[in-house]
Design an enzyme around this catalytic site. Structure first.
Site, PDB file in Angstrom:
ATOM      1  N   SER A 137      -1.766  -5.660 -21.525  1.00  0.00           N
ATOM      2  CA  SER A 137      -1.874  -5.667 -20.782  1.00  0.00           C
ATOM      3  C   SER A 137      -3.466  -5.278 -20.185  1.00  0.00           C
ATOM      4  O   SER A 137      -4.464  -5.018 -20.583  1.00  0.00           O
ATOM      5  CB  SER A 137      -1.868  -4.604 -19.270  1.00  0.00           C
ATOM      6  OG  SER A 137      -2.342  -4.758 -17.639  1.00  0.00           O
ATOM      7  N   LYS A 191       6.077  -2.452 -19.281  1.00  0.00           N
ATOM      8  CA  LYS A 191       5.377  -3.598 -19.424  1.00  0.00           C
ATOM      9  C   LYS A 191       5.582  -4.428 -18.383  1.00  0.00           C
ATOM     10  O   LYS A 191       4.889  -4.751 -17.039  1.00  0.00           O
ATOM     11  CB  LYS A 191       4.634  -4.778 -20.710  1.00  0.00           C
ATOM     12  CG  LYS A 191       3.828  -5.654 -20.546  1.00  0.00           C
ATOM     13  CD  LYS A 191       2.815  -5.419 -19.491  1.00  0.00           C
ATOM     14  CE  LYS A 191       1.657  -6.361 -19.916  1.00  0.00           C
ATOM     15  NZ  LYS A 191       1.648  -7.570 -19.440  1.00  0.00           N
ATOM     16  N   HIS A 194       5.631  -2.683 -15.475  1.00  0.00           N
ATOM     17  CA  HIS A 194       3.922  -2.275 -14.765  1.00  0.00           C
ATOM     18  C   HIS A 194       3.417  -3.745 -14.336  1.00  0.00           C
ATOM     19  O   HIS A 194       2.911  -3.576 -13.165  1.00  0.00           O
ATOM     20  CB  HIS A 194       3.258  -2.028 -16.494  1.00  0.00           C
ATOM     21  CG  HIS A 194       2.099  -2.664 -16.275  1.00  0.00           C
ATOM     22  ND1 HIS A 194       0.997  -3.633 -15.968  1.00  0.00           N
ATOM     23  CD2 HIS A 194       0.609  -2.174 -16.133  1.00  0.00           C
ATOM     24  CE1 HIS A 194      -0.874  -4.136 -15.787  1.00  0.00           C
ATOM     25  NE2 HIS A 194      -0.730  -2.316 -15.839  1.00  0.00           N
ATOM     26  N   ASN A 195       4.662  -4.754 -14.915  1.00  0.00           N
ATOM     27  CA  ASN A 195       3.649  -6.119 -14.093  1.00  0.00           C
ATOM     28  C   ASN A 195       4.043  -5.940 -12.317  1.00  0.00           C
ATOM     29  O   ASN A 195       3.264  -6.341 -11.799  1.00  0.00           O
ATOM     30  CB  ASN A 195       3.975  -6.866 -14.806  1.00  0.00           C
ATOM     31  CG  ASN A 195       3.617  -7.390 -15.812  1.00  0.00           C
ATOM     32  OD1 ASN A 195       2.094  -6.714 -16.320  1.00  0.00           O
ATOM     33  ND2 ASN A 195       3.424  -8.539 -16.065  1.00  0.00           N
ATOM     34  N   GLU A 198       2.401  -3.629  -9.927  1.00  0.00           N
ATOM     35  CA  GLU A 198       0.805  -4.869  -9.950  1.00  0.00           C
ATOM     36  C   GLU A 198       1.405  -5.841  -9.345  1.00  0.00           C
ATOM     37  O   GLU A 198       0.274  -6.078  -8.036  1.00  0.00           O
ATOM     38  CB  GLU A 198       0.789  -5.483 -11.580  1.00  0.00           C
ATOM     39  CG  GLU A 198      -0.008  -6.565 -11.452  1.00  0.00           C
ATOM     40  CD  GLU A 198      -0.633  -7.377 -12.535  1.00  0.00           C
ATOM     41  OE1 GLU A 198      -0.469  -6.405 -13.976  1.00  0.00           O
ATOM     42  OE2 GLU A 198      -0.570  -8.437 -12.692  1.00  0.00           O
TER      43      GLU A 198
HETATM   44  N1  LIG Z   1      -2.920 -14.697 -20.535  1.00  0.00           N
HETATM   45  C1  LIG Z   1      -3.578 -13.743 -20.295  1.00  0.00           C
HETATM   46  O1  LIG Z   1      -4.318 -13.023 -19.311  1.00  0.00           O
HETATM   47  C2  LIG Z   1      -1.996 -12.869 -20.384  1.00  0.00           C
HETATM   48  C3  LIG Z   1      -1.944 -11.151 -20.091  1.00  0.00           C
HETATM   49  C4  LIG Z   1      -0.885 -10.552 -21.448  1.00  0.00           C
HETATM   50  C5  LIG Z   1      -0.314 -11.262 -21.899  1.00  0.00           C
HETATM   51  N2  LIG Z   1      -0.338 -12.401 -22.167  1.00  0.00           N
HETATM   52  C6  LIG Z   1       0.787 -13.294 -23.255  1.00  0.00           C
HETATM   53  O2  LIG Z   1       0.030 -12.323 -24.244  1.00  0.00           O
HETATM   54  C7  LIG Z   1       0.212 -14.358 -25.250  1.00  0.00           C
HETATM   55  C8  LIG Z   1      -0.224 -15.232 -25.062  1.00  0.00           C
HETATM   56  O3  LIG Z   1      -0.796 -15.729 -24.451  1.00  0.00           O
HETATM   57  P1  LIG Z   1      -2.493 -16.194 -23.808  1.00  0.00           P
HETATM   58  O4  LIG Z   1      -2.175 -16.912 -22.479  1.00  0.00           O
HETATM   59  O5  LIG Z   1      -2.819 -16.211 -24.989  1.00  0.00           O
HETATM   60  O6  LIG Z   1      -1.611 -18.042 -25.260  1.00  0.00           O
HETATM   61  P2  LIG Z   1      -0.463 -19.180 -23.610  1.00  0.00           P
HETATM   62  O7  LIG Z   1      -1.069 -20.209 -23.201  1.00  0.00           O
HETATM   63  O8  LIG Z   1       0.749 -18.615 -24.204  1.00  0.00           O
HETATM   64  O9  LIG Z   1       0.061 -19.771 -26.036  1.00  0.00           O
HETATM   65  C9  LIG Z   1      -0.610 -20.496 -26.783  1.00  0.00           C
HETATM   66  C10 LIG Z   1      -0.637 -20.694 -27.888  1.00  0.00           C
HETATM   67  O10 LIG Z   1       0.630 -19.712 -28.545  1.00  0.00           O
HETATM   68  C11 LIG Z   1       0.655 -20.734 -29.296  1.00  0.00           C
HETATM   69  N3  LIG Z   1       2.411 -21.688 -30.048  1.00  0.00           N
HETATM   70  C12 LIG Z   1       2.922 -21.938 -29.182  1.00  0.00           C
HETATM   71  N4  LIG Z   1       3.720 -22.624 -29.292  1.00  0.00           N
HETATM   72  C13 LIG Z   1       4.442 -21.867 -30.703  1.00  0.00           C
HETATM   73  C14 LIG Z   1       5.474 -22.378 -31.712  1.00  0.00           C
HETATM   74  N5  LIG Z   1       5.837 -22.921 -31.554  1.00  0.00           N
HETATM   75  N6  LIG Z   1       4.312 -21.819 -33.090  1.00  0.00           N
HETATM   76  C15 LIG Z   1       3.484 -21.545 -33.576  1.00  0.00           C
HETATM   77  N7  LIG Z   1       2.409 -21.084 -32.284  1.00  0.00           N
HETATM   78  C16 LIG Z   1       2.816 -21.640 -30.963  1.00  0.00           C
HETATM   79  C17 LIG Z   1      -0.306 -21.730 -29.394  1.00  0.00           C
HETATM   80  O11 LIG Z   1      -0.603 -22.759 -31.040  1.00  0.00           O
HETATM   81  P3  LIG Z   1      -1.216 -23.840 -30.873  1.00  0.00           P
HETATM   82  O12 LIG Z   1      -2.884 -24.077 -30.243  1.00  0.00           O
HETATM   83  O13 LIG Z   1      -1.251 -24.542 -31.588  1.00  0.00           O
HETATM   84  O14 LIG Z   1      -0.886 -24.469 -29.527  1.00  0.00           O
HETATM   85  C18 LIG Z   1      -1.146 -21.178 -28.431  1.00  0.00           C
HETATM   86  O15 LIG Z   1      -1.834 -20.854 -29.802  1.00  0.00           O
HETATM   87  C19 LIG Z   1       1.625 -14.830 -24.053  1.00  0.00           C
HETATM   88  O16 LIG Z   1       3.221 -14.162 -24.540  1.00  0.00           O
HETATM   89  C20 LIG Z   1       1.244 -14.626 -23.112  1.00  0.00           C
HETATM   90  O17 LIG Z   1       3.048 -14.104 -21.359  1.00  0.00           O
HETATM   91  C21 LIG Z   1      -1.097 -12.996 -21.932  1.00  0.00           C
END
Ligand SMILES: NC(=O)c1ccc[n+]([C@@H]2O[C@H](COP(=O)([O-])OP(=O)(O)OC[C@H]3O[C@@H](n4cnc5c(N)ncnc54)[C@H](OP(=O)(O)O)[C@@H]3O)[C@@H](O)[C@H]2O)c1
Length: 489
Positions: A137, A191, A194-195, A198
């Site tokens: 988080s 987690k 937690h959300n 939130e």
């Molecule tokens: N954003 C936040 O504030 C936040 C906070 C806490 C947790 N999270 C969690 O953290 C994780 C990442 O979040 P994010 O916002 O950084 O990214 P995201 O937009 O959720 O995901 C994009 C990423 O996933 C990859 N991807 C998608 N499908 C794939 C597949 N089939 N094989 C391999 N790679 C794949 C993409 O690769 P390409 O570049 O090749 O498309 C890219 O690197 C998620 O689970 C999200 O829920 C996010």
């Protein structure tokens, strides 16, 4: 770059797969800590190249395919997956399992549903590879500077990854905001809750803002000052702090308060709904969290809201006599409702731990939420203290500190909920929290009547207050009572 034949000497001690906003920031955070060399991989190579170009100081070890990525990691290999939750995570796990070996560790740091994590852990464990579902988080800023981390998985995996995760986690009062939550899906479960908390916290703050604005006529900028002041007291928290910032912001285009030009339809990514769905399955009343999730759903129904705009509201006018007293009432109502939301969230953690066999230390969870994460707050120390002095505490709000706080707040809380109802102002989280509080306090509930109704139409039977056994009244017969299951006494 390591080639696909894996000829590069393995020298990275940790790898990150998925280099969107979260993964790239966590990779940079890892690389900034002494002793770490970070391998990086992304499905499409552009993101890897961009991260390399923008951050040469990080000394990343890039790979263009999974085999080279595995070859660049020293053993036991440890990889943190930060990809789109769901199918993306499964796809990456499938690939990593092909190139990793028994004893290696795969950490999923995405927002996975805990039941998916239980399934994945079981499947990956069968290969001899460790799988850790870790809730992370703090958003993109937390990922870079120090998030709150909630890892599940085996004690063996924790022994290896614990020091690395401690090195990148937020630090609150000298302690890293990470602990081994429990086995398999425990980290993602915590987690998720937690959300959910939130969601409730944000909804309560929004209701407080709305009541103050409509009740006192103060401008967003003036209410920003109220929140900034509250942030110096018992409500001190990240969410109160950012509320003051958002309310202070002026839209450059229209010169209006930004909050007045933002469309009032709240989005959601699903973890709040998971918290409520899971609570329903576990039979835990998380009404504050549920109201917060539903309030977002209601906000996002423009057609229904437009059609309902002419529905009759209260006839009486509503005036606030003393703005300062009113604002203090709102503050105390917010604090009391917040205690209910956290108490309900911890009830869900207790119920989940019992259902899935996790040994979750509640006080430790409150501790690791003190820094890095969205619900970080001063108040969490009180929760840790409550569980430290009574680990078997049946409900958080019955701990002495919270009893005192509720005693101080309840008059204000009741006034605010009554005034909101009188004025026709929606305050679903405030009012449902108070209803929960009074329901829990009541020594006799109308559930007795519900049992009578159930017995009438479905012969569902009931228990009596004055003797053991299970009973049924012959409603369609002579209405005498029979004992359906004699007590063993
Ligand atoms: N954003 C936040 O504030 C936040 C906070 C806490 C947790 N999270 C969690 O953290 C994780 C990442 O979040 P994010 O916002 O950084 O990214 P995201 O937009 O959720 O995901 C994009 C990423 O996933 C990859 N991807 C998608 N499908 C794939 C597949 N089939 N094989 C391999 N790679 C794949 C993409 O690769 P390409 O570049 O090749 O498309 C890219 O690197 C998620 O689970 C999200 O829920 C996010």
């Amino acid at each position: 770059m390591a080639s696909s034949d894996g000829t590069q000497s393995p020298h990275a001690n940790i790898g990150v797969v998925g280099l969107a906003v979260m993964g790239s920031n966590l990779a940079r955070n890892l690389a900034s800590r002494p002793g770490n060399t970070v391998a990086i991989f992304n499905r499409s190579y552009e993101k890897t190249q961009t991260l390399m170009d923008e951050h040469p100081e990080a000394g990343f070890v890039p790979s263009a395919d999974y085999a080279a990525f595995a070859a660049s990691l020293s053993k036991p290999r440890t990889a943190l997956i930060m990809v789109q939750a769901g199918k993306g995570t499964d796809a990456v796990i499938d690939e990593l399992v092909k190139v990793f070996e028994p004893g290696d560790i795969i950490i999923d740091g995405g927002n996975a549903l805990f039941t998916d994590t239980i399934r994945r852990e079981k499947a990956v464990r069968a290969t001899g590879i460790n799988f850790v579902g870790a809730g992370i988080s703090g958003g993109e800023e937390g990922a870079l500077t120090g998030p709150s981390i909630m890892p599940g998985g085996s004690a063996e995996a924790w022994a290896t990854i614990g020091p690395i995760l401690k090195s990148i986690a937020a630090v609150a009062e000298g302690e890293p905001c990470v602990t081994h939550v429990g086995t398999d899906g425990a980290g993602h479960f915590v987690k998720m809750v937690h959300n959910g908390i939130e969601y409730a916290d944000m909804q309560l703050i929004a209701e407080a803002y709305d009541l103050i604005r409509r009740g006192t006529g103060k401008s967003p900028a003036e209410i920003s000052e109220v929140f900034a002041e509250w942030n110096h007291g018992e409500l001190e928290s990240y969410l109160i702090e950012i509320t003051a910032e958002v309310l202070r912001q002026v839209d450059a285009e229209t010169d209006k308060p930004l909050v007045d030009v933002i469309l009032d339809q709240a989005g959601a990514k699903g973890t709040g709904a998971w918290t409520v769905q899971t609570a329903l399955d576990l039979g835990v009343p998380v009404s504050g969290i549920a109201e917060a999730v539903f309030a977002r759903s209601l906000s996002s129904k423009p057609e229904q809201r437009a059609a309902a705009a002419e529905l009759p509201g209260p006839v009486d006018t509503w005036t606030v006599e003393d703005a300062d007293e009113f604002i203090e009432d709102v503050r105390l109502a917010l604090f009391a409702s917040k205690i209910v939301a956290y108490s309900q969230g911890f009830d869900e953690i207790v119920a989940g731990a019992a259902q899935y066999g996790w040994d979750i230390k509640k006080g430790e969870i409150a501790k690791i939420w003190r820094g890095g994460c969205i619900i970080r707050a001063q108040f969490l120390n009180r929760i840790t203290e409550a569980y430290a002095s009574d680990p078997g505490l049946v409900a958080l709000l019955t701990a002495p500190y919270f009893v005192d706080a509720l005693d101080r707040a309840q008059g204000s809380w009741r006034r605010i909920v009554a005034m909101a109802a009188h004025a026709g102002l929606p305050s679903p989280a405030f009012s449902s929290s108070l209803a929960y509080y009074d329901g829990l306090r009541a020594q006799r509930l109308p559930a007795a009547l519900i049992q009578g109704q159930r017995d009438f139409f479905g012969a569902h039977t009931y228990k009596r207050v004055d003797k053991p056994g299970i009973f049924h009244t012959l409603w369609s017969g002579d209405r005498t009572e029979i004992e359906t299951e004699p007590s063993s006494h």
